[in-house]
Write a protein that holds these residues in place. Structure first.
Motif, PDB file in Angstrom:
ATOM      1  N   ALA A  90       0.826  -1.208   0.000  1.00 39.03           N
ATOM      2  CA  ALA A  90       0.000   0.000   0.000  1.00 39.03           C
ATOM      3  C   ALA A  90       0.862   1.259   0.000  1.00 39.03           C
ATOM      4  CB  ALA A  90      -0.927  -0.011   1.212  1.00 39.03           C
ATOM      5  N   LEU A  91       1.949   1.246   0.744  1.00 37.25           N
ATOM      6  CA  LEU A  91       2.842   2.404   0.774  1.00 37.25           C
ATOM      7  C   LEU A  91       3.487   2.628  -0.590  1.00 37.25           C
ATOM      8  CD1 LEU A  91       4.189   4.612   2.497  1.00 37.25           C
ATOM      9  CD2 LEU A  91       6.017   2.966   2.970  1.00 37.25           C
ATOM     10  N   TRP A  92       3.924   1.558  -1.218  1.00 32.09           N
ATOM     11  CA  TRP A  92       4.527   1.669  -2.544  1.00 32.09           C
ATOM     12  C   TRP A  92       3.501   2.190  -3.549  1.00 32.09           C
ATOM     13  CZ3 TRP A  92       3.902  -0.355  -7.421  1.00 32.09           C
ATOM     14  CH2 TRP A  92       4.970  -0.174  -8.305  1.00 32.09           C
ATOM     15  N   ALA A  93       2.285   1.656  -3.514  1.00 27.81           N
ATOM     16  CA  ALA A  93       1.241   2.091  -4.444  1.00 27.81           C
ATOM     17  C   ALA A  93       0.875   3.561  -4.220  1.00 27.81           C
ATOM     18  CB  ALA A  93       0.002   1.212  -4.302  1.00 27.81           C
ATOM     19  N   LEU A  94       0.825   3.990  -2.971  1.00 24.75           N
ATOM     20  CA  LEU A  94       0.550   5.393  -2.674  1.00 24.75           C
ATOM     21  C   LEU A  94       1.656   6.288  -3.222  1.00 24.75           C
ATOM     22  CD1 LEU A  94      -1.222   7.495  -1.178  1.00 24.75           C
ATOM     23  CD2 LEU A  94       0.259   7.104   0.807  1.00 24.75           C
ATOM     24  N   CYS A  95       2.903   5.875  -3.031  1.00 22.96           N
ATOM     25  CA  CYS A  95       4.032   6.658  -3.556  1.00 22.96           C
ATOM     26  C   CYS A  95       4.007   6.730  -5.077  1.00 22.96           C
ATOM     27  CB  CYS A  95       5.348   6.063  -3.077  1.00 22.96           C
ATOM     28  SG  CYS A  95       5.630   6.258  -1.323  1.00 22.96           S
ATOM     29  N   LEU A  98       2.973  14.394 -10.042  1.00 19.79           N
ATOM     30  CA  LEU A  98       3.973  15.440 -10.177  1.00 19.79           C
ATOM     31  C   LEU A  98       4.170  15.822 -11.641  1.00 19.79           C
ATOM     32  CD1 LEU A  98       6.745  14.106  -7.779  1.00 19.79           C
ATOM     33  CD2 LEU A  98       5.221  16.035  -7.382  1.00 19.79           C
ATOM     34  N   PRO A  99       4.561  17.068 -11.901  1.00 16.29           N
ATOM     35  CA  PRO A  99       4.879  17.438 -13.284  1.00 16.29           C
ATOM     36  C   PRO A  99       6.166  16.731 -13.733  1.00 16.29           C
ATOM     37  CG  PRO A  99       5.379  19.240 -11.797  1.00 16.29           C
ATOM     38  CD  PRO A  99       4.698  18.178 -10.983  1.00 16.29           C
ATOM     39  N   LEU A 100       6.311  16.570 -15.037  1.00 20.31           N
ATOM     40  CA  LEU A 100       7.494  15.895 -15.572  1.00 20.31           C
ATOM     41  C   LEU A 100       8.700  16.811 -15.451  1.00 20.31           C
ATOM     42  CD1 LEU A 100       6.107  14.145 -18.739  1.00 20.31           C
ATOM     43  CD2 LEU A 100       6.927  13.079 -16.656  1.00 20.31           C
ATOM     44  N   ASN A 101       9.550  16.509 -14.499  1.00 18.83           N
ATOM     45  CA  ASN A 101      10.806  17.225 -14.311  1.00 18.83           C
ATOM     46  C   ASN A 101      11.803  16.267 -13.668  1.00 18.83           C
ATOM     47  OD1 ASN A 101      10.028  17.084 -11.649  1.00 18.83           O
ATOM     48  ND2 ASN A 101       9.522  19.244 -11.450  1.00 18.83           N
ATOM     49  N   ARG A 156      11.296  12.148 -12.424  1.00 12.67           N
ATOM     50  CA  ARG A 156      12.130  11.065 -12.961  1.00 12.67           C
ATOM     51  C   ARG A 156      12.923  10.370 -11.860  1.00 12.67           C
ATOM     52  NH1 ARG A 156      12.107  14.754 -17.201  1.00 12.67           N
ATOM     53  NH2 ARG A 156      11.395  13.823 -19.145  1.00 12.67           N
ATOM     54  N   LEU A 157      13.441  11.134 -10.909  1.00 14.46           N
ATOM     55  CA  LEU A 157      14.191  10.556  -9.800  1.00 14.46           C
ATOM     56  C   LEU A 157      13.315   9.650  -8.942  1.00 14.46           C
ATOM     57  CD1 LEU A 157      16.844  10.523  -8.105  1.00 14.46           C
ATOM     58  CD2 LEU A 157      15.849  12.407  -6.810  1.00 14.46           C
ATOM     59  N   LEU A 158      12.142  10.138  -8.582  1.00 16.08           N
ATOM     60  CA  LEU A 158      11.240   9.320  -7.774  1.00 16.08           C
ATOM     61  C   LEU A 158      10.732   8.108  -8.544  1.00 16.08           C
ATOM     62  CD1 LEU A 158       9.196  12.119  -5.979  1.00 16.08           C
ATOM     63  CD2 LEU A 158      10.988  10.673  -5.021  1.00 16.08           C
ATOM     64  N   GLY A 159      10.441   8.300  -9.829  1.00 19.05           N
ATOM     65  CA  GLY A 159       9.982   7.180 -10.650  1.00 19.05           C
ATOM     66  C   GLY A 159      11.029   6.084 -10.760  1.00 19.05           C
ATOM     67  N   ARG A 160      12.270   6.490 -10.950  1.00 21.37           N
ATOM     68  CA  ARG A 160      13.340   5.483 -11.034  1.00 21.37           C
ATOM     69  C   ARG A 160      13.546   4.766  -9.709  1.00 21.37           C
ATOM     70  NH1 ARG A 160      16.740   9.483 -14.548  1.00 21.37           N
ATOM     71  NH2 ARG A 160      16.100   8.785 -16.609  1.00 21.37           N
ATOM     72  N   SER A 161      13.473   5.517  -8.608  1.00 26.53           N
ATOM     73  CA  SER A 161      13.649   4.865  -7.301  1.00 26.53           C
ATOM     74  C   SER A 161      12.498   3.913  -7.015  1.00 26.53           C
ATOM     75  CB  SER A 161      13.785   5.918  -6.202  1.00 26.53           C
ATOM     76  OG  SER A 161      12.598   6.658  -6.082  1.00 26.53           O
ATOM     77  N   LEU A 162      11.284   4.259  -7.417  1.00 29.52           N
ATOM     78  CA  LEU A 162      10.160   3.349  -7.229  1.00 29.52           C
ATOM     79  C   LEU A 162      10.287   2.125  -8.132  1.00 29.52           C
ATOM     80  CD1 LEU A 162       7.304   5.946  -6.898  1.00 29.52           C
ATOM     81  CD2 LEU A 162       8.052   4.336  -5.139  1.00 29.52           C
ATOM     82  N   ALA A 163      10.772   2.329  -9.339  1.00 30.75           N
ATOM     83  CA  ALA A 163      10.972   1.188 -10.238  1.00 30.75           C
ATOM     84  C   ALA A 163      12.048   0.249  -9.686  1.00 30.75           C
ATOM     85  CB  ALA A 163      11.355   1.674 -11.629  1.00 30.75           C
ATOM     86  N   LEU A 164      13.090   0.818  -9.086  1.00 27.55           N
ATOM     87  CA  LEU A 164      14.150  -0.024  -8.511  1.00 27.55           C
ATOM     88  C   LEU A 164      13.711  -0.719  -7.226  1.00 27.55           C
ATOM     89  CD1 LEU A 164      17.275   2.230  -9.092  1.00 27.55           C
ATOM     90  CD2 LEU A 164      16.675   0.105 -10.264  1.00 27.55           C
ATOM     91  N   SER A 165      12.743  -0.145  -6.520  1.00 24.80           N
ATOM     92  CA  SER A 165      12.265  -0.775  -5.288  1.00 24.80           C
ATOM     93  C   SER A 165      11.180  -1.815  -5.555  1.00 24.80           C
ATOM     94  CB  SER A 165      11.734   0.287  -4.316  1.00 24.80           C
ATOM     95  OG  SER A 165      10.563   0.873  -4.817  1.00 24.80           O
TER      96      SER A 165
END
Length: 87
Positions: A8-13, A20-23, A27-36
């Motif tokens: 649930a925490l991952w899905a919320l994040c 967020l707007p594309l900046n 991209r940083l948060l998206g990559r960290s979520l993809a790696l987690s």
């Protein structure tokens, strides 16, 4: 902590990052979520079984389809070089 809490925490994040707007932060948060995500998949497979983990893999491919396509294009461009049409 419970596996459902981490899911649930991952899905919320993921959903908050999607707002967020594309900046650079998006991209940083998206990559960290993809790696987690493999950690989340491991927890799902451990607690709920292989079938649910497989559903999670399908969900990840669907969720990250655009970044995966862009990563594929970047890798292929680096391997083959930029596209140059015949003259």
């Amino acid at each position: 902590m419970s596996t459902l809490f981490w899911i649930a925490l991952w899905a919320l994040c993921v959903n908050l990052t999607g707002l967020l707007p594309l900046n650079w932060l998006h991209r940083l948060l998206g990559r960290s979520l993809a790696l987690s995500f493999p950690f989340v998949l491991y927890l799902v497979g451990r607690d709920f079984g292989l079938l649910w983990m497989l559903f999670g893999v399908f969900m990840a491919v669907s969720l990250f389809r655009r970044p995966l396509v862009e990563a594929y294009k970047d890798i292929m461009t680096k391997l083959r070089g930029p596209y140059e049409p015949d003259k």
